[in-house]
Design an enzyme around this catalytic site. Sequence first.
Site, PDB file in Angstrom:
ATOM      1  N   GLU A 226       0.827  -1.205   0.000  1.00  0.00           N
ATOM      2  CA  GLU A 226       0.000   0.000   0.000  1.00  0.00           C
ATOM      3  C   GLU A 226       0.866   1.264   0.000  1.00  0.00           C
ATOM      4  OE1 GLU A 226      -3.885   1.639   2.489  1.00  0.00           O
ATOM      5  OE2 GLU A 226      -2.422   0.366   3.510  1.00  0.00           O
TER       6      GLU A 226
ATOM      7  N   LYS B 138      -9.498   2.604  -3.093  1.00  0.00           N
ATOM      8  CA  LYS B 138      -9.911   1.979  -1.835  1.00  0.00           C
ATOM      9  C   LYS B 138     -11.259   2.521  -1.368  1.00  0.00           C
ATOM     10  CE  LYS B 138      -7.850   1.336   2.808  1.00  0.00           C
ATOM     11  NZ  LYS B 138      -6.591   1.591   3.553  1.00  0.00           N
TER      12      LYS B 138
ATOM     13  N   CYS C 271      -5.940  -3.044   1.695  1.00  0.00           N
ATOM     14  CA  CYS C 271      -5.789  -3.014   3.151  1.00  0.00           C
ATOM     15  C   CYS C 271      -7.112  -3.154   3.904  1.00  0.00           C
ATOM     16  CB  CYS C 271      -5.031  -1.762   3.564  1.00  0.00           C
ATOM     17  SG  CYS C 271      -4.371  -1.852   5.257  1.00  0.00           S
TER      18      CYS C 271
END
Length: 280
Positions: free
Chosen positions: A44, A118, A155
């Site tokens: 990330e 994300k 994540c």
Amino acid sequence: MAQVVRAALVQATWTGDTESMIAKHEEHARRAAAQGARIIGFQEVFNAPYFCQVQEPEHYRWAEAVPDGPTVRRMQDLARETGMVIVVPVFELESEGFYYNTAAVIDADGSYLGKYRKHHIPQVRGFWEKYYFRPGNLGWPVFDTAVGRVGVYICYDRHFPEGWRQLGLAGAQLVYNPSATHRGLSAYLWQLEQPAAAVANEYFIAAINRIGQEEYGDNDFYGTSYFVDPRGQFVGEPASDKEEELLVRDLDFDLIKEVRDQWAFYRDRRPDAYGGLVQP
């Protein structure tokens, strides 16, 4: 003939500056290509520290355009050089005040295929991400690459089963999950959630975690990155929990059809009964 894809991932320590961090990943990619890898993914916001341990406006400086920023362009050159598909997680600046936690997907010929933003943004101690990132708004794309159909989930997203399922319904064969998660918070969940998602959705997952401690906080990123197959089994051993590491593994994509025929989870879904899941 079996459809085997040799895939790679990198868990890396922060070097202290963007230029050396990118150069280090370029060398890892060249090593992976020399070992026959056809796809590689990074952690990330791979070209920066995990600055979300603090809330300071100075860290907007790490953001850049996708795909027209310098890092993605440089990764396009690397893809052309190595002949690999590359998953490139960066801090995206769309326009002034519009920032996203993003991963670009680049095909083996260097062409830009698109990006994932994300969706789920945490805001807890050590992970102050809402200060920096807007929630993703591009859905859950699956990209047709030189190695097959590839998706991305970033994540904190991994705690939410809905996106994993969207990627499976869109035909993903391999999903990269670049992360930055620390030892005291989630080590137990790390080797539970992604294997469970791989089983539930019947595809391969590349789970990538940062490694080491960085200057902006106390988070102890514990690595242990891995590939997991559609039966929930690790493909080879996970990476170290203390050292930077490049993993290269052979993924037998024929296993996806075998598992889907055997377990038939997609056949037995009941979308007609799930309306309550999306009610506010």
